[in-house]
Design an enzyme around this catalytic site. Structure first.
Site, PDB file in Angstrom:
ATOM      1  N   ARG A 200       7.360   7.592   7.450  1.00 50.31           N
ATOM      2  CA  ARG A 200       6.109   6.815   7.532  1.00 50.31           C
ATOM      3  C   ARG A 200       5.066   7.380   6.583  1.00 50.31           C
ATOM      4  NH1 ARG A 200       4.870   7.233  13.610  1.00 50.31           N
ATOM      5  NH2 ARG A 200       2.967   6.092  13.141  1.00 50.31           N
TER       6      ARG A 200
ATOM      7  N   LYS B 142      -6.899   7.367  13.798  1.00 50.62           N
ATOM      8  CA  LYS B 142      -7.570   6.061  13.698  1.00 50.62           C
ATOM      9  C   LYS B 142      -7.615   5.353  15.053  1.00 50.62           C
ATOM     10  CE  LYS B 142      -4.741   4.194  10.636  1.00 50.62           C
ATOM     11  NZ  LYS B 142      -3.748   5.272  10.527  1.00 50.62           N
TER      12      LYS B 142
ATOM     13  N   ARG C  85       2.615  13.635  19.953  1.00 53.18           N
ATOM     14  CA  ARG C  85       1.958  12.542  20.678  1.00 53.18           C
ATOM     15  C   ARG C  85       2.849  11.989  21.793  1.00 53.18           C
ATOM     16  NH1 ARG C  85      -0.759   8.322  16.764  1.00 53.18           N
ATOM     17  NH2 ARG C  85       1.351   7.727  16.178  1.00 53.18           N
TER      18      ARG C  85
ATOM     19  N   ARG D 153      -2.604  -2.445   5.018  1.00 55.39           N
ATOM     20  CA  ARG D 153      -1.748  -1.296   4.723  1.00 55.39           C
ATOM     21  C   ARG D 153      -1.091  -1.412   3.358  1.00 55.39           C
ATOM     22  NH1 ARG D 153      -0.515   0.417  10.221  1.00 55.39           N
ATOM     23  NH2 ARG D 153       0.687   2.337  10.274  1.00 55.39           N
TER      24      ARG D 153
HETATM   25  P1  AMP Z   1       0.648   2.165  13.768  1.00 57.21           P
HETATM   26  O1  AMP Z   1       0.562   2.128  15.242  1.00 57.21           O
HETATM   27  O2  AMP Z   1      -0.582   1.625  13.083  1.00 57.21           O
HETATM   28  O3  AMP Z   1       1.064   3.502  13.226  1.00 57.21           O
HETATM   29  O4  AMP Z   1       1.818   1.142  13.369  1.00 57.21           O
HETATM   30  C1  AMP Z   1       3.156   1.345  13.785  1.00 57.21           C
HETATM   31  C2  AMP Z   1       4.111   0.579  12.894  1.00 57.21           C
HETATM   32  O5  AMP Z   1       3.835  -0.822  12.953  1.00 57.21           O
HETATM   33  C3  AMP Z   1       4.028   0.913  11.398  1.00 57.21           C
HETATM   34  O6  AMP Z   1       4.770   2.070  11.062  1.00 57.21           O
HETATM   35  C4  AMP Z   1       4.620  -0.358  10.795  1.00 57.21           C
HETATM   36  O7  AMP Z   1       6.020  -0.408  10.915  1.00 57.21           O
HETATM   37  C5  AMP Z   1       4.040  -1.450  11.694  1.00 57.21           C
HETATM   38  N1  AMP Z   1       2.725  -1.923  11.193  1.00 57.21           N
HETATM   39  C6  AMP Z   1       1.517  -1.780  11.789  1.00 57.21           C
HETATM   40  N2  AMP Z   1       0.540  -2.327  11.037  1.00 57.21           N
HETATM   41  C7  AMP Z   1       1.151  -2.834   9.941  1.00 57.21           C
HETATM   42  C8  AMP Z   1       0.689  -3.508   8.781  1.00 57.21           C
HETATM   43  N3  AMP Z   1      -0.605  -3.764   8.591  1.00 57.21           N
HETATM   44  N4  AMP Z   1       1.610  -3.862   7.850  1.00 57.21           N
HETATM   45  C9  AMP Z   1       2.922  -3.619   8.026  1.00 57.21           C
HETATM   46  N5  AMP Z   1       3.423  -2.978   9.082  1.00 57.21           N
HETATM   47  C10 AMP Z   1       2.550  -2.589  10.046  1.00 57.21           C
END
Ligand code: AMP
Length: 221
Positions: A172, A14, A128, A89
């Site tokens: 995750r 994404k 990554r 999310r």
């Molecule tokens: P990402 O970079 O999108 O994988 O986000 C990394 C981490 O940030 C996730 O594993 C969550 O802990 C937190 N996070 C990001 N976006 C959200 C969201 N919309 N709601 C809750 N936690 C979030």
């Protein structure tokens, strides 16, 4: 004008896709993960609160996330459209986003779900690496830097996100299944599936073609 919600499990690509599309269409790429990581790096109150949750592979509370997204969408640049990456999310987040868009009288958005097979996700995420300086992203399997662990663009030593280690990745993905996957039912036939297998360019072509079709139909999803 594009308003796009990009759904998909962690590691589906994404961020990579959103970045490229945002550049091409000149709309902001809004990644809640990036906003949280920035807060962690700056050591703000939000950052301190988010750090532990993120490192455990869990989700930051809906209330905090709504505050973040409300503030971000209120900025001037988001009037031209936006690409949401990593938000919503959870179901409460999706409902809050809907009310936020209703308040702003925004027409429906394009919703795409990028999906990739489970083992491939784990492989991609745990491979990554990113540059703490210029933010370039590499992958030890699919897109290795020319010199191991060194950024091609600026020469800085590459790092791995704490939450990209394999055990956290599995957590995750479990959180994704429990809390985020139900959004696919919530949005129902408004979501278009995008095959996330293949090269980033192949996935980008699929996504661009969807966005192009929707734009022709006036943004109706
Ligand atoms: P990402 O970079 O999108 O994988 O986000 C990394 C981490 O940030 C996730 O594993 C969550 O802990 C937190 N996070 C990001 N976006 C959200 C969201 N919309 N709601 C809750 N936690 C979030």
């Amino acid at each position: 004008m594009l308003r796009l919600i990009l759904l998909g499990p962690p590691g589906a690509g994404k961020g990579t896709q959103a970045e490229k599309l945002a550049e091409e269409l000149e709309v902001p790429h809004i990644s809640t993960g990036d906003i949280l990581r920035q807060a962690v790096a700056e050591g703000t109150e939000l950052g301190l609160e988010a750090k532990k949750v993120m490192e455990a592979g869990e989700l930051v509370s809906d209330e905090i996330m709504l505050g973040i997204i409300r503030e971000r969408l209120a900025r001037d640049d988001a009037r031209r459209g936006y690409i949401l990456d990593g938000y919503p999310r959870t179901l409460p987040q999706a409902r809050s986003l809907q009310s936020l868009m209703d308040e702003r009288s925004e027409p429906p958005v394009v919703i795409a779900n990028i999906d990739v097979d489970r083992e491939e996700l784990v492989r991609r995420i745990s491979g990554r690496r990113s540059c703490p300086n210029c933010k370039a992203v590499f992958n030890v399997h699919a897109q290795p830097p020319k010199k191991s662990d060194v950024c091609d663009a600026c020469g800085q030593k590459l790092t791995q996100r704490a939450d990209d280690e394999e055990a956290t990745v599995r957590q995750r993905l479990a959180v994704y299944d429990r809390q985020t996957r139900p959004l696919l039912d919530y949005y129902g036939d408004r979501v278009t599936p995008i095959d996330g297998q293949g090269t980033p360019q192949e996935v980008f072509d699929r996504l661009s073609s969807l966005v192009g079709q929707k734009a022709e139909r006036g943004g109706r999803s």
